[in-house]
Write a protein that holds these residues in place. Sequence first.
Motif, PDB file in Angstrom:
ATOM      1  N   LYS A  79       0.791  -1.139   0.070  1.00  0.00           N
ATOM      2  CA  LYS A  79      -0.058   0.044  -0.045  1.00  0.00           C
ATOM      3  C   LYS A  79       0.844   1.145   0.073  1.00  0.00           C
ATOM      4  O   LYS A  79       0.558   2.347  -0.558  1.00  0.00           O
ATOM      5  CB  LYS A  79      -0.827  -0.016   1.249  1.00  0.00           C
ATOM      6  N   GLU A  80       1.763   1.200   0.689  1.00  0.00           N
ATOM      7  CA  GLU A  80       2.752   2.471   0.839  1.00  0.00           C
ATOM      8  C   GLU A  80       3.483   2.621  -0.315  1.00  0.00           C
ATOM      9  O   GLU A  80       3.773   3.852  -1.019  1.00  0.00           O
ATOM     10  CB  GLU A  80       3.856   2.011   1.623  1.00  0.00           C
ATOM     11  N   GLU A  81       3.855   1.372  -1.277  1.00  0.00           N
ATOM     12  CA  GLU A  81       4.552   1.769  -2.642  1.00  0.00           C
ATOM     13  C   GLU A  81       3.421   2.545  -3.619  1.00  0.00           C
ATOM     14  O   GLU A  81       3.873   3.066  -4.396  1.00  0.00           O
ATOM     15  CB  GLU A  81       5.057   0.386  -3.142  1.00  0.00           C
ATOM     16  N   LEU A  82       2.359   1.992  -3.482  1.00  0.00           N
ATOM     17  CA  LEU A  82       1.101   2.674  -4.349  1.00  0.00           C
ATOM     18  C   LEU A  82       1.105   4.031  -4.051  1.00  0.00           C
ATOM     19  O   LEU A  82       0.716   4.776  -4.896  1.00  0.00           O
ATOM     20  CB  LEU A  82      -0.070   1.674  -4.138  1.00  0.00           C
ATOM     21  N   GLU A  83       1.236   4.330  -2.686  1.00  0.00           N
ATOM     22  CA  GLU A  83       0.857   5.766  -2.423  1.00  0.00           C
ATOM     23  C   GLU A  83       1.873   6.520  -2.695  1.00  0.00           C
ATOM     24  O   GLU A  83       1.817   7.924  -3.070  1.00  0.00           O
ATOM     25  CB  GLU A  83       0.702   5.800  -0.671  1.00  0.00           C
ATOM     26  N   GLU A  84       3.277   6.049  -3.029  1.00  0.00           N
ATOM     27  CA  GLU A  84       4.612   6.726  -3.438  1.00  0.00           C
ATOM     28  C   GLU A  84       4.324   7.246  -4.752  1.00  0.00           C
ATOM     29  O   GLU A  84       4.807   8.353  -5.292  1.00  0.00           O
ATOM     30  CB  GLU A  84       5.609   5.894  -3.298  1.00  0.00           C
ATOM     31  N   ILE A  85       3.451   6.692  -5.811  1.00  0.00           N
ATOM     32  CA  ILE A  85       3.396   6.856  -6.993  1.00  0.00           C
ATOM     33  C   ILE A  85       2.125   7.690  -7.609  1.00  0.00           C
ATOM     34  O   ILE A  85       1.495   7.873  -8.412  1.00  0.00           O
ATOM     35  CB  ILE A  85       3.315   5.634  -7.966  1.00  0.00           C
ATOM     36  N   ALA A  86       1.529   7.886  -6.063  1.00  0.00           N
ATOM     37  CA  ALA A  86       0.361   8.788  -6.254  1.00  0.00           C
ATOM     38  C   ALA A  86       0.400   9.995  -7.185  1.00  0.00           C
ATOM     39  O   ALA A  86       1.648  10.898  -6.926  1.00  0.00           O
ATOM     40  CB  ALA A  86      -0.324   9.197  -4.803  1.00  0.00           C
ATOM     41  N   LEU A  87      -0.443  10.219  -7.949  1.00  0.00           N
ATOM     42  CA  LEU A  87      -0.280  11.377  -8.905  1.00  0.00           C
ATOM     43  C   LEU A  87      -0.960  12.696  -8.473  1.00  0.00           C
ATOM     44  O   LEU A  87      -1.910  12.573  -7.482  1.00  0.00           O
ATOM     45  CB  LEU A  87      -0.901  11.104 -10.439  1.00  0.00           C
ATOM     46  N   GLU A  88      -0.503  13.945  -9.013  1.00  0.00           N
ATOM     47  CA  GLU A  88      -1.139  14.902  -8.630  1.00  0.00           C
ATOM     48  C   GLU A  88      -2.580  15.119  -8.784  1.00  0.00           C
ATOM     49  O   GLU A  88      -3.288  15.794  -8.002  1.00  0.00           O
ATOM     50  CB  GLU A  88      -0.498  16.337  -9.435  1.00  0.00           C
TER      51      GLU A  88
END
Length: 313
Positions: A79-88
């Motif tokens: 989940k943390e890795e997915l949040e890292e690539i969160a887009l603007e």
Amino acid sequence: MAPRANWKGFLRLSLVTCPVALYPATSESEKISFNQLNRQTGHRIKYLKVDAETGDEVTNEDIFKGYELEKGQYIEVSKEELEEIALESTRTIEIDEFVDRSDIDPRYLIRPYYMRPDGKVGHDAFAVIRETIREMNKVAIGRVVLTNREHIIALEPMDKGLVGTLLRYPYEVRSEAEYFDEIQDVKVTKDMLDLARHIVNQKAGRFAPEKFEDHYETALIELINEKRAGKVIRPKERPKGENVVDLMEALRRSVGKEAGKEAAPAKAGKPAKKPRKAAAGQKEMLMPIAGKKAAAKETSAKKPAAGARRKSA
């Protein structure tokens, strides 16, 4: 009360920004829905998350996301890795360009949302963006993240707000060549086209959604009410399709049929049937449902207010 917003963030046109909220513009919650039941006990069926190999139930804490590289081989993504690539676009809808409405292929349309200012501030900026789109007679194209995926969104003015329609990406749209290549090239004669145009002119009208009735939903309601009343349900005879042997003759008969509909007078001595009253796109249950509030008993005798939610089975 308006439904809860699916998304809240900011709408931005260059340096003009305002807080906005997106709400679903459509709903299917009013439709009849069924539960799956155990025939032996009459209890509802419950679905569990189980290990595909052991059959043991797995708790949410022990479940993670994984991408399958090969059969049985997965790459874990946290989940943390997915949040890292969160887009603007997770928090901001940036208007990238403006296009003509006719440029948008209908195959790319997914579903509509209503957009309005969020809170008491930003109404001026929202109005500027809305009226600019309206004045230019364009559609604003931006990006928004919903359900953890980025979507293209097309914004158009509607009354005091905006309608945002999610769009598909090109890789989601199948090529028509897969389906149309085997269609035969047929020469359509002028006489056939003239007859077909005549049928179209006889059926010409304006798009009015309130005219349409969900016949399947109506049939479900009637079925449920008949079963509640203890009636025996017998299968109805299905209409049989007819093979068209002479296309020209079929077109001529169609013209006559449509003309007959327009000219057919009401039969003497029999008053014309009044249309069933119902809110647009909705039908009331003909009998009250056990367990509902007493007020529900009156709904079958009264016309519901426009936009009222139909009582479901």
